[in-house]
Motif scaffolding. Structure first.
Motif, short mmCIF file in Angstrom:
data_model
loop_
_atom_site.label_atom_id
_atom_site.label_comp_id
_atom_site.label_asym_id
_atom_site.label_seq_id
_atom_site.Cartn_x
_atom_site.Cartn_y
_atom_site.Cartn_z
N GLY A 50 0.95 -1.17 -0.15
CA GLY A 50 0.10 0.05 0.04
C GLY A 50 0.83 1.24 0.11
N GLN A 51 1.87 1.06 0.71
CA GLN A 51 2.98 2.35 0.51
C GLN A 51 3.38 2.76 -0.71
OE1 GLN A 51 5.42 3.81 3.93
NE2 GLN A 51 7.06 3.35 2.73
N LEU A 52 3.92 1.73 -1.43
CA LEU A 52 4.43 1.77 -2.76
C LEU A 52 3.29 2.30 -3.61
CD1 LEU A 52 6.51 -1.52 -3.19
CD2 LEU A 52 7.15 0.74 -2.43
N TYR A 53 2.10 2.09 -3.50
CA TYR A 53 0.81 2.57 -4.27
C TYR A 53 0.65 3.81 -3.82
CZ TYR A 53 -3.87 3.72 -5.37
OH TYR A 53 -5.00 4.35 -5.72
N VAL A 54 0.60 4.36 -2.92
CA VAL A 54 0.51 5.72 -2.37
C VAL A 54 1.28 6.71 -2.94
CG1 VAL A 54 0.27 7.19 -0.18
CG2 VAL A 54 -0.96 5.18 -0.36
N ILE A 55 2.87 6.27 -2.86
CA ILE A 55 3.92 7.05 -3.55
C ILE A 55 3.64 7.23 -4.75
CG2 ILE A 55 6.26 6.84 -4.09
CD1 ILE A 55 6.81 5.21 -1.78
N ASN A 56 3.09 6.06 -5.86
CA ASN A 56 2.93 6.39 -7.09
C ASN A 56 1.81 6.99 -7.28
OD1 ASN A 56 3.71 5.21 -10.05
ND2 ASN A 56 1.48 4.87 -9.73
N ARG A 78 13.67 2.86 -3.48
CA ARG A 78 13.90 2.74 -2.22
C ARG A 78 13.35 2.10 -1.12
NH1 ARG A 78 15.52 8.54 -0.08
NH2 ARG A 78 16.89 8.48 -1.96
N PHE A 79 11.93 2.37 -1.28
CA PHE A 79 11.16 1.60 -0.09
C PHE A 79 10.67 0.15 -0.35
CE2 PHE A 79 10.13 5.79 1.06
CZ PHE A 79 10.10 5.81 2.17
N ALA A 80 10.88 -0.02 -1.80
CA ALA A 80 10.64 -1.60 -2.21
C ALA A 80 11.71 -2.39 -1.58
CB ALA A 80 10.52 -1.48 -3.68
N LEU A 81 13.02 -1.76 -1.88
CA LEU A 81 14.20 -2.65 -1.53
C LEU A 81 14.45 -2.64 -0.09
CD1 LEU A 81 16.96 -1.51 -4.30
CD2 LEU A 81 15.10 -3.53 -4.32
N ARG A 82 13.86 -1.84 0.65
CA ARG A 82 14.23 -1.77 2.02
C ARG A 82 13.39 -2.82 2.74
NH1 ARG A 82 14.34 4.61 4.01
NH2 ARG A 82 16.43 5.24 3.10
N LEU A 129 3.26 3.59 6.48
CA LEU A 129 1.73 3.65 6.14
C LEU A 129 1.27 2.67 7.17
CD1 LEU A 129 -0.75 4.03 4.43
CD2 LEU A 129 -0.22 1.88 3.22
N GLY A 130 0.25 3.52 8.00
CA GLY A 130 -0.42 2.70 9.03
C GLY A 130 0.33 2.67 10.36
N ALA A 131 1.44 3.18 10.47
CA ALA A 131 2.28 3.51 11.83
C ALA A 131 1.82 4.37 12.89
CB ALA A 131 3.69 3.59 11.23
N TRP A 187 -8.50 5.96 4.04
CA TRP A 187 -7.95 4.71 4.07
C TRP A 187 -6.60 4.71 4.82
CZ3 TRP A 187 -3.65 2.17 1.73
CH2 TRP A 187 -3.41 0.67 1.81
N ILE A 188 -5.89 5.75 4.17
CA ILE A 188 -4.38 5.97 4.74
C ILE A 188 -4.53 6.40 6.08
CG2 ILE A 188 -2.40 7.59 4.55
CD1 ILE A 188 -2.83 7.90 1.59
N PHE A 189 -5.30 7.24 6.59
CA PHE A 189 -5.34 7.67 8.05
C PHE A 189 -6.40 6.82 8.94
CE2 PHE A 189 -4.07 11.36 5.55
CZ PHE A 189 -2.76 11.64 6.31
N GLY A 190 -6.82 5.85 8.19
CA GLY A 190 -7.95 4.98 9.04
C GLY A 190 -7.32 3.72 9.66
#
Length: 425
Positions: A59-65, A395-399, A406-408, A117-120
């Motif tokens: 979801g984080q990769l989707y939100v970045i894009n 960067r986030f995909a490789l980490r 997201l969701g933290a 959705w992001i802040f839920g």
């Protein structure tokens, strides 16, 4: 370069780059929705925790894009008035409504649902939270539909009449059911799902190459990505072929170029119908793009079918040559998508609205110098946005999941602590 050439270059470059954002956004969001649904309704706490982390990672990769891509979408709307006032004047009464609806859906409904959705995370009931991501997916595809309704009119104008040099809508139903829009929507949707599936499978395979500790998370992601890309890539070829009769019926010159025969006959026919002019598009670009799209489509379909078979007993993970192949496949759907865009748009030249408005007659009365500056700035901006987007995604995909933000939220962390305590007990 002339003003027409500069205007075409600017729109082609910005639209082509924007399309790369769109195809990944449309491809990822249904997969994220599936992941979230499985996570929300999994009873086993261990598997639920893994699937939730999977949802948050992808979801984080989707939100970045999405976040970077929506900036490029804003610019597209302005270009109709800035560089193509002739198009707005002639066809604005017809495709103004679809473009307005697309804007309302993409920039209001879709963005609102995504923000909720992001802040839920940790704040909304699971049923409401899952519904939100499915609404994001639904509005993403609804947005694509309205764009293709507008583009379909430009490809094959229907449901209108020309009065005083301007097109007026006479049959809204014909506009909505235009075959040039509906078949293209199926092709675009399947191409996007192929892109999303290959992307998920490729990133998951990369983590297995690196001997990830997140074995269960990426095994589940790999299976989902491979299955989705296998099914979508098979049907995208089928639906792609379904467009050929539509092209043959509505755009005989494009069909002749793709068939590499009958171009002279099509030129003679169009001369009789529309008067003097060169109605032959850039043939090499159209044919090469079609060949690239076809070859990649068949290659991805074949390789993903093999990958599905190799999922049995984890052969796909154990044999590094197959995981490297999945990683190498990630750019393929994007290249194929760009090729399809060239076939659709370049193939209808010299028409902007097929049979009604030529490109040269639609360009705004702007100086060549102004267009040169505008073209340079827009292309540089879009290239910078694309570079930023893929730098962040890579960067986030490789980490991996440990870098997911997201969701933290505090409620989510408390819930994870409760789950961990339950497992320890």
């Amino acid at each position: 370069m002339s003003a027409v050439d500069l205007a075409r270059l600017q729109f082609a470059a910005t639209t082509g780059i924007h399309w790369l954002f769109v195809i990944l956004t449309m491809g990822l969001v249904p997969l994220v929705a599936i992941m979230h649904t499985r996570a929300a309704y999994t009873r086993d706490p261990v598997r639920r925790a893994v699937r939730e982390r999977m949802t948050r990672f992808w979801g984080q990769l989707y939100v970045i894009n999405y976040a970077v891509g929506i900036v490029t979408g804003l610019v597209m709307e302005f270009q109709f008035g800035l560089s193509w006032s002739g198009l707005s004047k002639f066809a604005g009464n017809v495709f103004g409504a679809p473009l307005a609806l697309e804007t309302l859906i993409a920039f209001f409904a879709e963005s609102t649902f995504l923000g909720m959705w992001i802040f839920g995370w940790g704040r909304l009931r699971k049923g409401v939270h899952v519904t939100l991501i499915w609404l994001v997916a639904l509005t993403a595809y609804a947005s694509a539909y309205w764009i293709l309704v507008a583009n379909g009119f430009m490809q094959h104008p229907v449901g209108y009449e020309v009065r005083g040099g301007e097109a007026y809508l006479t049959d809204f139903g014909a506009l909505l059911t235009n075959s040039s829009a509906l078949v293209a929507l199926g092709h675009v949707a399947l191409a996007a799902l192929t892109t999303g599936g290959v992307f998920v499978a490729g990133v998951s395979a990369w983590h297995f190459i690196r001997d990830t500790k997140e074995t269960e998370l990426f095994r589940g992601s790999l299976r989902l990505g491979v299955w989705v890309s296998m099914l979508a890539s098979f049907f995208v070829v089928v639906v792609g072929e379904m467009q050929r009769p539509v092209i043959e019926r509505t755009q005989p010159m494009k069909d002749a170029v793709l068939e590499n025969s009958g171009v002279a006959e099509a030129q003679a026919r169009l001369l009789k119908e529309h008067g003097p002019g060169d109605y032959v598009p850039w043939q090499d670009a159209v044919r090469v793009s079609m060949d690239v799209m076809t070859i990649i489509g068949n290659t991805v379909s074949t390789l993903t079918l093999i990958a599905v078979v190799l999922l049995w007993k984890d052969w796909l993970i154990r044999r590094r040559v197959f995981t490297y192949t999945l990683v190498a496949m990630v750019p393929f759907p994007f290249i194929a998508g760009a090729g399809g865009w060239v076939v659709r748009e370049v193939g209808r030249q010299p028409w902007l609205v097929y049979g009604e408005l030529r490109v040269e007659d639609a360009v705004s009365s702007v100086s060549t110098a102004s267009l040169a500056v505008s073209c340079t700035v827009f292309i540089a901006l879009f290239v910078a946005l694309a570079a930023t987007n893929w730098t962040l995604i890579t960067r986030f995909a490789l980490r991996g999941p440990e870098a997911t933000q997201l969701g933290a939220t505090e409620p989510l962390q408390e819930r994870q602590a409760d789950v961990q305590a339950e497992l320890t007990y």
